[in-house]
Design a protein around this motif. Structure first.
Motif, PDB file in Angstrom:
ATOM      1  N   CYS A 123       0.838  -1.206   0.000  1.00 24.82           N
ATOM      2  CA  CYS A 123       0.000   0.000   0.000  1.00 24.82           C
ATOM      3  C   CYS A 123       0.866   1.246   0.000  1.00 24.82           C
ATOM      4  N   LEU A 135       3.746   9.057 -13.933  1.00 25.80           N
ATOM      5  CA  LEU A 135       2.874   7.937 -13.603  1.00 25.80           C
ATOM      6  C   LEU A 135       2.372   7.378 -14.933  1.00 25.80           C
ATOM      7  N   THR A 136       3.113   6.415 -15.439  1.00 24.93           N
ATOM      8  CA  THR A 136       2.819   5.864 -16.758  1.00 24.93           C
ATOM      9  C   THR A 136       1.795   4.738 -16.663  1.00 24.93           C
ATOM     10  N   SER A 148       2.966  11.671  -7.937  1.00 27.32           N
ATOM     11  CA  SER A 148       2.643  12.215  -9.257  1.00 27.32           C
ATOM     12  C   SER A 148       1.825  13.499  -9.120  1.00 27.32           C
ATOM     13  N   PHE A 149       0.949  13.552  -8.131  1.00 25.21           N
ATOM     14  CA  PHE A 149       0.142  14.754  -7.908  1.00 25.21           C
ATOM     15  C   PHE A 149       0.931  15.851  -7.200  1.00 25.21           C
ATOM     16  N   VAL A 177       0.849   2.193 -13.550  1.00 21.10           N
ATOM     17  CA  VAL A 177      -0.518   1.953 -13.068  1.00 21.10           C
ATOM     18  C   VAL A 177      -0.818   0.459 -13.105  1.00 21.10           C
ATOM     19  N   ALA A 208       2.210   1.827  -3.578  1.00 22.74           N
ATOM     20  CA  ALA A 208       1.149   2.290  -4.473  1.00 22.74           C
ATOM     21  C   ALA A 208       0.745   3.728  -4.156  1.00 22.74           C
ATOM     22  N   LEU A 209       0.523   4.021  -2.882  1.00 22.63           N
ATOM     23  CA  LEU A 209       0.107   5.377  -2.498  1.00 22.63           C
ATOM     24  C   LEU A 209       1.189   6.418  -2.797  1.00 22.63           C
ATOM     25  N   ILE A 212       0.838  -1.040 -10.129  1.00 24.44           N
ATOM     26  CA  ILE A 212       0.060  -0.753  -8.917  1.00 24.44           C
ATOM     27  C   ILE A 212      -1.129  -1.693  -8.829  1.00 24.44           C
ATOM     28  N   ALA A 242       3.524   6.283  -5.094  1.00 24.34           N
ATOM     29  CA  ALA A 242       3.619   6.495  -6.545  1.00 24.34           C
ATOM     30  C   ALA A 242       2.519   7.434  -7.033  1.00 24.34           C
ATOM     31  N   VAL A 243       1.300   7.193  -6.589  1.00 22.45           N
ATOM     32  CA  VAL A 243       0.172   8.017  -7.027  1.00 22.45           C
ATOM     33  C   VAL A 243       0.277   9.432  -6.454  1.00 22.45           C
ATOM     34  N   LEU A 244       0.514   9.547  -5.151  1.00 17.67           N
ATOM     35  CA  LEU A 244       0.580  10.874  -4.527  1.00 17.67           C
ATOM     36  C   LEU A 244       1.769  11.693  -5.020  1.00 17.67           C
TER      37      LEU A 244
END
Length: 125
Positions: free
Chosen positions: A71, A88-89, A81-82, A93, A74-75, A96, A77-79
């Motif tokens: 987790c 975040l290709t 990117s923001f 994804v 995954a979190l 993830i 990587a996503v956060l």
């Protein structure tokens, strides 16, 4: 095991994940704002403390660490990117999604093993 104990384990695990993700994102931000190293230290210490409570509450180390680390990856990587504009290709994804599937397999396997042990324990006179 009571319902409250199960809930407590999961809440503690969520706290450990949140603290670890916060610490890791703060580590990246601390490169430009060194005062954030305090948040990094507190976050990692808190994450490991919460994880130790999860283990004390009876969750298996393989399940707890697997969910915690997966987790977290995954979190972050996503956060990232923001927050930081990290890439975040589609392949990331997909990775993830595979991590999520892996975590579900670990948890479902753990539940099945626990159920089997409980049944065997009840069958033994």
């Amino acid at each position: 095991m009571t319902r409250m104990t199960r809930l407590t384990k999961w809440l503690l695990l969520m706290a450990a994940i949140t603290l670890e993700v916060s610490a890791t994102l703060s580590l990246r931000a601390a490169l430009n704002h060194p005062a954030l190293y305090v948040v990094v230290a507190i976050g990692y210490i808190g994450a490991f403390t919460a994880l130790s409570f999860v283990l004390r509450a009876g969750m298996g180390v393989g399940v707890a660490y697997g969910i915690w680390s997966a987790c977290g990856v995954a979190l972050i990587a996503v956060l990232a990117s923001f927050v930081f504009g990290d890439a975040l290709t589609a392949r990331m994804v997909m990775g993830i999604a595979l991590v999520i599937v892996g975590v579900l397999c670990i948890e479902l396997g753990s539940q099945a093993a626990h159920t089997r042990q409980t049944r065997e324990g009840e069958a033994t006179p």
